[in-house]
Motif scaffolding. Structure first.
Motif, PDB file in Angstrom:
ATOM      1  N   TRP A   1      -9.850  -3.961   3.197  1.00  0.00           N
ATOM      2  CA  TRP A   1      -9.716  -5.203   2.144  1.00  0.00           C
ATOM      3  C   TRP A   1     -10.117  -6.472   2.588  1.00  0.00           C
ATOM      4  O   TRP A   1      -9.657  -7.471   2.255  1.00  0.00           O
ATOM      5  CB  TRP A   1      -8.012  -5.299   1.953  1.00  0.00           C
ATOM      6  CG  TRP A   1      -7.374  -4.298   0.654  1.00  0.00           C
ATOM      7  CD1 TRP A   1      -7.307  -4.839  -0.478  1.00  0.00           C
ATOM      8  CD2 TRP A   1      -7.702  -3.204   0.398  1.00  0.00           C
ATOM      9  NE1 TRP A   1      -6.922  -4.294  -1.533  1.00  0.00           N
ATOM     10  CE2 TRP A   1      -7.157  -2.887  -0.663  1.00  0.00           C
ATOM     11  CE3 TRP A   1      -7.614  -1.885   1.521  1.00  0.00           C
ATOM     12  CZ2 TRP A   1      -6.740  -1.443  -1.368  1.00  0.00           C
ATOM     13  CZ3 TRP A   1      -7.351  -0.467   0.791  1.00  0.00           C
ATOM     14  CH2 TRP A   1      -7.021  -0.382  -0.712  1.00  0.00           C
TER      15      TRP A   1
ATOM     16  N   ARG B   1       1.917   2.170  -8.108  1.00  0.00           N
ATOM     17  CA  ARG B   1       0.614   1.995  -7.671  1.00  0.00           C
ATOM     18  C   ARG B   1      -0.330   3.343  -7.042  1.00  0.00           C
ATOM     19  O   ARG B   1       0.403   4.318  -7.019  1.00  0.00           O
ATOM     20  CB  ARG B   1       0.746   1.395  -5.992  1.00  0.00           C
ATOM     21  CG  ARG B   1       1.278  -0.283  -6.284  1.00  0.00           C
ATOM     22  CD  ARG B   1       1.615  -0.815  -5.213  1.00  0.00           C
ATOM     23  NE  ARG B   1       2.235  -2.057  -5.288  1.00  0.00           N
ATOM     24  CZ  ARG B   1       1.304  -3.258  -4.929  1.00  0.00           C
ATOM     25  NH1 ARG B   1       0.106  -3.042  -4.803  1.00  0.00           N
ATOM     26  NH2 ARG B   1       2.020  -4.522  -5.284  1.00  0.00           N
TER      27      ARG B   1
ATOM     28  N   LEU C   1      -6.637  -0.323   7.157  1.00  0.00           N
ATOM     29  CA  LEU C   1      -6.638  -0.401   5.713  1.00  0.00           C
ATOM     30  C   LEU C   1      -6.855  -2.064   5.817  1.00  0.00           C
ATOM     31  O   LEU C   1      -7.770  -2.377   4.466  1.00  0.00           O
ATOM     32  CB  LEU C   1      -5.148  -0.247   5.282  1.00  0.00           C
ATOM     33  CG  LEU C   1      -4.903   1.339   4.955  1.00  0.00           C
ATOM     34  CD1 LEU C   1      -3.556   1.517   4.447  1.00  0.00           C
ATOM     35  CD2 LEU C   1      -5.875   1.870   3.936  1.00  0.00           C
TER      36      LEU C   1
ATOM     37  N   GLN D   1     -11.892   6.244  -1.626  1.00  0.00           N
ATOM     38  CA  GLN D   1     -10.352   6.149  -1.644  1.00  0.00           C
ATOM     39  C   GLN D   1      -9.819   7.267  -2.394  1.00  0.00           C
ATOM     40  O   GLN D   1     -10.230   7.807  -3.234  1.00  0.00           O
ATOM     41  CB  GLN D   1     -10.118   4.988  -2.606  1.00  0.00           C
ATOM     42  CG  GLN D   1     -10.724   3.512  -1.973  1.00  0.00           C
ATOM     43  CD  GLN D   1      -9.783   2.989  -0.950  1.00  0.00           C
ATOM     44  OE1 GLN D   1      -8.637   3.528  -0.786  1.00  0.00           O
ATOM     45  NE2 GLN D   1     -10.476   2.436   0.124  1.00  0.00           N
TER      46      GLN D   1
ATOM     47  N   TRP E   1       0.872  -1.424   0.038  1.00  0.00           N
ATOM     48  CA  TRP E   1       0.117  -0.243  -0.030  1.00  0.00           C
ATOM     49  C   TRP E   1       0.882   1.156  -0.057  1.00  0.00           C
ATOM     50  O   TRP E   1       2.078   1.400   0.689  1.00  0.00           O
ATOM     51  CB  TRP E   1      -0.956   0.111   1.035  1.00  0.00           C
ATOM     52  CG  TRP E   1      -1.973  -0.917   1.217  1.00  0.00           C
ATOM     53  CD1 TRP E   1      -2.700  -1.388  -0.013  1.00  0.00           C
ATOM     54  CD2 TRP E   1      -2.554  -1.847   2.154  1.00  0.00           C
ATOM     55  NE1 TRP E   1      -3.539  -2.285   0.355  1.00  0.00           N
ATOM     56  CE2 TRP E   1      -3.392  -2.554   1.677  1.00  0.00           C
ATOM     57  CE3 TRP E   1      -2.218  -2.107   3.697  1.00  0.00           C
ATOM     58  CZ2 TRP E   1      -4.149  -3.517   2.682  1.00  0.00           C
ATOM     59  CZ3 TRP E   1      -2.901  -2.769   4.293  1.00  0.00           C
ATOM     60  CH2 TRP E   1      -3.885  -3.705   3.676  1.00  0.00           C
TER      61      TRP E   1
ATOM     62  N   THR F   1      -2.855   4.779  -1.514  1.00  0.00           N
ATOM     63  CA  THR F   1      -3.957   4.014  -0.595  1.00  0.00           C
ATOM     64  C   THR F   1      -4.562   5.111   0.407  1.00  0.00           C
ATOM     65  O   THR F   1      -5.854   5.053   0.770  1.00  0.00           O
ATOM     66  CB  THR F   1      -3.504   2.956  -0.110  1.00  0.00           C
ATOM     67  OG1 THR F   1      -2.783   2.069  -1.020  1.00  0.00           O
ATOM     68  CG2 THR F   1      -4.618   1.811   0.285  1.00  0.00           C
TER      69      THR F   1
END
Lengths: 103, 293
Positions: free
Chosen positions: B130, B39, B126, B95, B8, B42
């Motif tokens: 998920w 990425r 977090l 997000q 993340w 997050t």
């Protein structure tokens, strides 16, 4: 006439959350952080207590019908289980329209 | 400044130059450059300053001998007050996750205690997003599969980690690891926080994820023994091993969902281990129990 155990109206405390896991139940007391696991029979009782105020007598009839046991035995089992829940402070007793948290 | 944890990406904004240097010095291993930022972000964390210190003694944050910051929930806002910091999380479907970390003195932010605790807390939230959990556990790799040994402090996580390292096994962390759902089951992911094995694990498994072979409720005891744990008992046992989020009552439904799903997919075993049991004996006992599940 004195109130007997099965006349008292009870419900699950607002400070308790429960979850069905497999065929058992997990109760979490939000204030105390206590986690309690209850059996399949206990779960039926807890679900009934969570749905609304009821009495031990009604719970005994529910258990007797659900698990095909003699009513006297169901009463004894329910009483023992409710004693355990009271000790864990997860029940509220309702007297004359007012809820009394046993915590 | 960007930090990378368990895959993340956490963007920390509004750091002073001094704080950036201190974070780089203390948490440099987590820093990532713009080139590495492939990425999506997050979480975005705003570094802020408190008008005055929190002003409560450290002892007032102790629960059962463990450091336990105070969690206050106001709708979607989570306020977590620690000894010398205040953290805010905005919970919801949006997000990235928005949060802030505030300290009274500039040099407090980058301390392992403040930033380390903040990042652990962030990971716990977090993970729930998920549908996974951050567990207080030691993670040991055995033939490519990870086994998570959950226990409270002083039960033997670090001792087991030491035995694993001595026996040539890899250890994810001896303090906490993530269990995250994936296609076909769960994976265990290491996090860059360790207990007493900090030095030994510095060159060990880095930011890795592995198929999760089993979860253990670790106990001290003799003789060495393992037994399957019923799903409800497993959920109850693991609830106490989920730091930070298990004292946020608003997160309880999500936490119970995550644990119920975890125990329905992964073997949970109660394992009694004595001081003199070798790692080989421990793993052998555990694997036999898992196989017969």
């Amino acid at each position: 006439m004195a109130e007997t155990w099965h006349d008292v109206t009870i419900r699950l405390s607002g400070r308790v959350r429960f979850r069905t896991v497999a065929e058992e139940g997990v109760l979490v007391h939000l204030r105390r952080g206590q986690v309690i696991v209850v059996s399949r029979v206990g779960l039926v009782i807890v679900k009934a207590l969570a749905q609304g105020a009821t009495s031990a007598a009604a719970l005994a009839e529910l258990v007797a019908g659900e698990f095909q046991v003699e009513l006297g035995q169901a009463r004894r089992d329910v009483e023992a289980f409710l004693d355990q829940l009271r000790a864990e402070e997860v029940l509220e007793e309702i007297n004359a329209g007012a809820a009394t948290a046993r915590e | 400044m960007s930090l990378r944890l368990a895959g993340w990406l956490i963007e920390v904004e509004n750091l002073s130059a001094g704080q950036q240097a201190m974070v780089a010095a203390e948490f440099g291993g987590l820093a990532t450059t713009n080139k590495q930022r492939t990425r999506q972000v997050t979480a975005i964390c705003n570094a802020a300053r408190l008008g005055r210190p929190v002003g409560m003694p450290l002892e007032s944050f102790a629960v059962n001998g463990e450091y336990a910051p105070r969690v206050v929930r106001d709708g979607s806002l989570v306020e977590i007050t620690g000894f010398n910091s205040v953290v805010l999380f905005e919970r919801g479907p949006r997000q990235p996750l928005l949060c802030s970390l505030a300290v009274a003195a500039e040099d407090e932010l980058a301390s392992p205690f403040v930033l380390g605790t903040f990042l652990r807390t962030l990971l716990a939230y977090l993970a729930l997003d998920w549908r996974g959990v951050l567990l207080h556990c030691a993670g040991i790799l055995h033939h490519g599969r990870a086994y998570l040994f959950a226990a409270r402090s002083n039960v033997g996580k670090t001792t087991l980690g030491r035995k694993a390292l001595a026996a040539g096994f890899s250890v994810l962390s001896d303090e906490m690891n993530l269990a995250l759902p994936c296609e076909g089951g769960y994976r265990a992911c290491s996090v860059p926080f360790t207990g007493e094995l900090r030095r030994e694990l510095q060159s060990g498994v880095d930011d890795g994820c592995f198929p999760l072979g089993g979860v253990v409720l670790l106990e001290q005891g003799q003789p060495l023994s393992a037994s399957h744990v019923r799903p409800a008992m497993a959920v109850a046992g693991l609830l106490t091993a989920c730091p930070f989020v298990n004292c946020d009552t608003e997160e309880l439904p999500a936490l119970l969902d995550a644990l119920t799903h975890l125990v329905s997919c992964v073997s949970v075993v109660r394992l009694a281990v004595g001081r003199d049991d070798s790692l080989e004996e421990v793993m052998g006992t555990l694997l036999r129990c898992c196989e017969h599940g």
